[in-house]
Enzyme design. Structure first.
Site, PDB file in Angstrom:
ATOM      1  N   ASP A  89       0.627  -1.198   0.127  1.00 48.58           N
ATOM      2  CA  ASP A  89       0.065  -0.107  -0.092  1.00 48.58           C
ATOM      3  C   ASP A  89       0.872   1.319  -0.164  1.00 48.58           C
ATOM      4  O   ASP A  89       1.789   1.296   0.811  1.00 48.58           O
ATOM      5  CB  ASP A  89      -0.987   0.126   1.435  1.00 48.58           C
ATOM      6  N   HIS A 187      -7.618   9.734   4.479  1.00 44.30           N
ATOM      7  CA  HIS A 187      -7.136   8.781   5.441  1.00 44.30           C
ATOM      8  C   HIS A 187      -7.371   9.114   6.671  1.00 44.30           C
ATOM      9  O   HIS A 187      -7.604  10.349   7.138  1.00 44.30           O
ATOM     10  CB  HIS A 187      -5.710   8.608   5.469  1.00 44.30           C
ATOM     11  N   GLY A 188      -8.047   8.246   7.712  1.00 41.84           N
ATOM     12  CA  GLY A 188      -7.763   8.209   9.059  1.00 41.84           C
ATOM     13  C   GLY A 188      -9.306   8.414   9.745  1.00 41.84           C
ATOM     14  O   GLY A 188     -10.270   7.914   9.017  1.00 41.84           O
ATOM     15  N   HIS A 217      -9.377   4.750  -1.491  1.00 44.71           N
ATOM     16  CA  HIS A 217      -8.530   4.850  -0.418  1.00 44.71           C
ATOM     17  C   HIS A 217      -9.436   5.674   0.537  1.00 44.71           C
ATOM     18  O   HIS A 217     -10.368   6.324   0.392  1.00 44.71           O
ATOM     19  CB  HIS A 217      -7.443   5.730  -0.601  1.00 44.71           C
ATOM     20  N   ALA A 219     -11.329   4.730   3.035  1.00 44.96           N
ATOM     21  CA  ALA A 219     -12.575   4.136   3.301  1.00 44.96           C
ATOM     22  C   ALA A 219     -13.274   3.555   4.260  1.00 44.96           C
ATOM     23  O   ALA A 219     -14.372   3.045   4.255  1.00 44.96           O
ATOM     24  CB  ALA A 219     -12.623   2.782   1.819  1.00 44.96           C
ATOM     25  N   THR A 263      -8.209   2.344   9.258  1.00 47.31           N
ATOM     26  CA  THR A 263      -8.644   2.867  10.677  1.00 47.31           C
ATOM     27  C   THR A 263      -9.714   2.113  11.208  1.00 47.31           C
ATOM     28  O   THR A 263      -9.857   1.870  12.527  1.00 47.31           O
ATOM     29  CB  THR A 263      -9.350   4.338   9.998  1.00 47.31           C
TER      30      THR A 263
END
Ligand code: TD4
Ligand code: CA
Ligand code: ZN
Length: 314
Positions: A89, A187-188, A217, A219, A263
């Site tokens: 990734d 992200h996060g 991404h 997700a 996450t």
């Protein structure tokens, strides 16, 4: 069943219109939860590791880290009758991408999306040429991962999201296998300040113009009940917000096939760990205090597999 190339799984998902979660691991316990979820759902499984995970596993040595993950994932793949693949990734470092290919990863991402289009294309082409020569498939990214803000002007927003015409040219000229188009996720655990919103029109246009498996991404859903559970036992996740399940489902309808999720696994694990530690203060055997966290991670993945439509597709 076999340890397979990610492309085998994603080409089938593309043809049959479903999504497969690509699940990040850093250690053995998350891998076990993922494999168990795949077994119980009869779903194909995509495991992925970041460059950071590879360095972590190898205690700083990327070659060693990549080998550890390949050995671990292969050993599990050999013991189950669902197909399992391993993906790098957000590969950004040539040396780590090569370490992953050499160790036996089935696919790698070259993430050069922060560079101008031509440079991204050039870097992607270079990796595709090497990877394809040894049967490894490649993911690349176009655009930047940022949430769509209500008060950002349209020009600024368009500069960060994927351009469908560029996507066509990029795929044609790079021969990349999967594409991650930026459509408004990030992200996060803190993805949206207001309501969750993604650019579906853009996604559909990218699917029309490329036809290849697409990757979402950022997700994670950050489910309320997980956040609540963790907070009941001391966590502070104020303002945490993800991509709701309904929206995830729609992205699959519009052409997403690989759904990157990290996450949510971290959140489910910490919720279970906090709960266990609070309830059994005398416990100090890791095999016991990891039991509930692993179960929470597994259950979250099982539910996600059903939402994305890959249950029963192994
Ligand atoms: O690509 N990913 C996973 C990102 C993994 C980051 O790993 P490091 O901490 O080692 O850098 C995703 O798109 C997942 O997004 P999510 O919504 O789960 O945050
Ligand atoms: Ca990127
Ligand atoms: Zn990502």
């Amino acid at each position: 069943m076999p340890y397979v190339n990610t492309k085998t799984l994603l080409d089938k998902a593309n043809k049959e219109n479903y999504g497969i979660p690509a699940l990040n691991i850093n250690n053995l316990e998350f891998l076990q939860s993922i494999i168990d979820a795949g077994k119980e759902e009869k779903s194909p499984v995509i495991i992925e590791t970041s460059e950071g995970a590879i360095k972590y596993a190898g205690s700083g040595d990327a070659q060693r880290g990549a080998r550890i993950f390949v050995d671990m994932v292969r050993a599990y793949a050999d013991s189950v009758d669902i197909p399992v693949s391993l993906h790098l990734d957000h590969g950004k470092t040539f040396v780590i991408i090569m370490a992953a290919i050499k160790a036996g990863y089935g696919s790698v991402m070259i993430d050069a999306s922060e560079h101008p289009f031509e440079e991204n294309l050039e870097k992607t082409r270079r990796i595709v040429e090497i990877a394809h020569s040894v049967g490894v498939s490649v993911e690349a990214e176009l655009g930047q991962l940022v949430g769509i803000e209500d008060n950002v002007d349209v020009k600024e927003e368009e500069a960060t999201l994927v351009d469908p015409e560029e996507a066509r040219q990029f795929v044609d000229e790079s021969d990349v296998d999967f594409l991650a188009p930026a459509i408004g996720t990030s992200h996060g655990a803190f993805k949206f300040k207001g309501e969750a919103r993604l650019d579906f029109d853009r996604l559909r246009a990218v699917k029309d113009s490329t036809g290849i498996p697409l990757v979402l991404h950022g997700a994670s859903s950050v489910p309320d009940e997980i956040v609540k559970l963790a907070e009941e036992h001391g966590a502070d996740f104020k303002g945490a917000k993800g991509v709701p399940s309904e929206i995830l489902k729609q992205t699959v309808q519009f052409g997403i096939n690989k759904v990157n999720t990290d996450t949510d696994l971290r959140m489910a694990f910490i919720a279970g760990l906090r709960e266990t530690l609070a309830e059994t203060p005398a416990e100090f055997d890791p095999r016991k205090y990891f039991k509930k966290p692993k179960e929470y991670v597994k259950n979250l993945i099982r539910e996600r597999m059903r939402i994305l439509g890959c249950s029963g597709k192994a």
